[in-house]
Design a protein around this motif. Structure first.
Motif, short mmCIF file in Angstrom:
data_model
loop_
_atom_site.label_atom_id
_atom_site.label_comp_id
_atom_site.label_asym_id
_atom_site.label_seq_id
_atom_site.Cartn_x
_atom_site.Cartn_y
_atom_site.Cartn_z
N ALA A 1 59.64 73.75 18.89
CA ALA A 1 59.30 74.50 17.54
C ALA A 1 60.39 74.44 16.49
CB ALA A 1 59.49 75.98 18.28
N THR A 2 60.08 73.72 15.62
CA THR A 2 60.91 73.41 14.59
C THR A 2 60.57 73.61 13.32
OG1 THR A 2 60.40 71.03 14.65
CG2 THR A 2 62.16 71.46 16.03
N HIS A 3 61.15 73.66 12.19
CA HIS A 3 60.95 73.81 10.94
C HIS A 3 61.60 72.69 10.00
CE1 HIS A 3 64.56 75.66 9.28
NE2 HIS A 3 64.58 76.21 10.64
N THR A 4 61.13 72.39 8.89
CA THR A 4 61.83 71.54 7.90
C THR A 4 62.43 72.40 7.05
OG1 THR A 4 59.51 71.23 6.68
CG2 THR A 4 59.96 69.72 8.54
N PRO A 5 63.48 71.63 6.10
CA PRO A 5 64.12 72.37 5.22
C PRO A 5 63.33 73.08 4.02
CG PRO A 5 65.37 70.29 5.58
CD PRO A 5 63.93 70.21 6.54
N ASN A 6 62.31 72.39 3.67
CA ASN A 6 61.60 72.83 2.50
C ASN A 6 59.99 73.65 3.04
OD1 ASN A 6 63.24 72.18 0.59
ND2 ASN A 6 62.51 69.98 0.79
N SER A 7 60.00 74.05 4.20
CA SER A 7 58.87 74.57 4.91
C SER A 7 58.68 76.05 4.38
CB SER A 7 58.95 74.48 6.32
OG SER A 7 60.00 75.16 7.00
N THR A 8 57.41 76.42 4.73
CA THR A 8 57.06 77.79 4.37
C THR A 8 57.95 78.80 5.28
OG1 THR A 8 54.82 77.41 3.78
CG2 THR A 8 55.40 79.50 4.41
N TYR A 9 58.07 78.26 6.55
CA TYR A 9 58.77 78.91 7.53
C TYR A 9 60.11 79.24 7.13
CZ TYR A 9 60.77 80.57 11.93
OH TYR A 9 61.29 81.27 13.03
N MET A 10 60.95 78.35 6.51
CA MET A 10 62.33 78.21 5.81
C MET A 10 62.38 79.21 4.96
SD MET A 10 65.37 77.44 6.80
CE MET A 10 66.74 78.17 5.83
N SER A 11 61.30 79.05 3.91
CA SER A 11 61.20 80.02 2.80
C SER A 11 61.14 81.39 3.31
CB SER A 11 60.30 79.59 2.03
OG SER A 11 59.89 80.66 0.77
#
Length: 265
Positions: free
Chosen positions: A30-40
């Motif tokens: 379960a990961t996210h990317t730096p510019n993802s919606t999750y990170m936002s």
């Protein structure tokens, strides 16, 4: 020129977690990317929760939908000031959760479920709903003073620590702040000595939930920290405790601190 440029780079870089911080993460898939919606969403939630904790020492909440939904909890120790609390939380979030190279959290970079503990503050963000279950996981167990009391004093010492922490748990559960700190005496063979204790829950916890959480970590204390240890702490997402022998590690607030001495002497 090169020296000046290097100095500017160092001053503008996000700080890494301070020495003594402990981080946890789970579910490597379960990961996210730096510019993802999750990170936002996590950035937005963090700003909101840090603003709340700056006023009230802790805050919990959620934002987003579906796989981008984020649950969060932040807490500053109850004897901290609002401005200091907010600064520490902002620095911790920027230095830990926004460290794209993973240097501040090796192995946890871009995980969705992460937690950071410091003696003075806690943060956790996750794609799993740990709020409605009042889960205290993960927990950081810290033997802050591993020195042992003399064997002949061990029983009296453990009784004194247990009595102090139980009194503090009851006091914190009754307070809107969900925080209490105080001191008690234990009759060692060297004369009366002092034990200081502190307990805290996140402010949103109902009274009985707070008390139950604290009783849970109290029940773990002797097994996880060890009998006769002169100082120790268990930090969790929802509640924490710490005690120290002969060392007042918290700042007395006047309202919630140093009011139980007569009960626990």
């Amino acid at each position: 020129m090169m020296l000046a440029a290097l100095l500017i780079l160092l001053l503008s870089s996000s700080p890494s977690p301070a020495t003594g911080d402990r981080w946890f993460c789970s579910n490597a898939n379960a990961t996210h990317t730096p510019n993802s919606t999750y990170m936002s969403n996590m950035d937005s939630l963090a700003r909101s929760l840090i603003a709340g904790a700056t006023k009230l020492h802790s805050a919990t909440g959620t934002t987003g939908t579906g796989s981008d939904r984020v649950y969060g909890a932040v807490l500053c120790r109850g004897d901290s000031t609002g401005a200091d609390c907010g600064r520490r939380l902002r620095d911790a979030f920027d230095g830990f959760f926004n460290h794209d190279d993973g240097a501040g959290a090796a192995g946890c970079a871009h995980r969705k479920d992460v937690a950071l503990y410091n003696e003075l503050y806690h943060l956790r963000f996750s794609d799993q709903d740990f709020l409605s279950t009042f889960s205290n996981s993960p927990e950081w167990v810290d033997a802050t003073n591993p020195n042992l009391v003399p064997t002949t004093d061990d029983e009296q010492f453990e009784e004194a620590v247990g009595e102090l922490l139980r009194a503090l748990a009851d006091a914190a559960a009754r307070q809107p702040e969900r925080y209490a700190a105080d001191k008690g005496r234990w009759p060692s063979r060297e004369g009366h000595r002092t034990v200081y204790g502190l307990v805290q829950c996140t402010r949103d916890m109902p009274s009985e939930r707070c008390r139950a959480c604290l009783h849970g970590v109290m029940a773990e204390r002797r097994e996880k920290i060890g009998d006769g240890k002169m100082g120790g702490a268990i930090h969790g997402v929802r509640c924490s405790l710490r005690y120290e022998t002969d060392t007042q590690f918290f700042t007395a607030t006047g309202k919630l601190s140093l009011q139980l001495a007569k009960r626990v002497n």
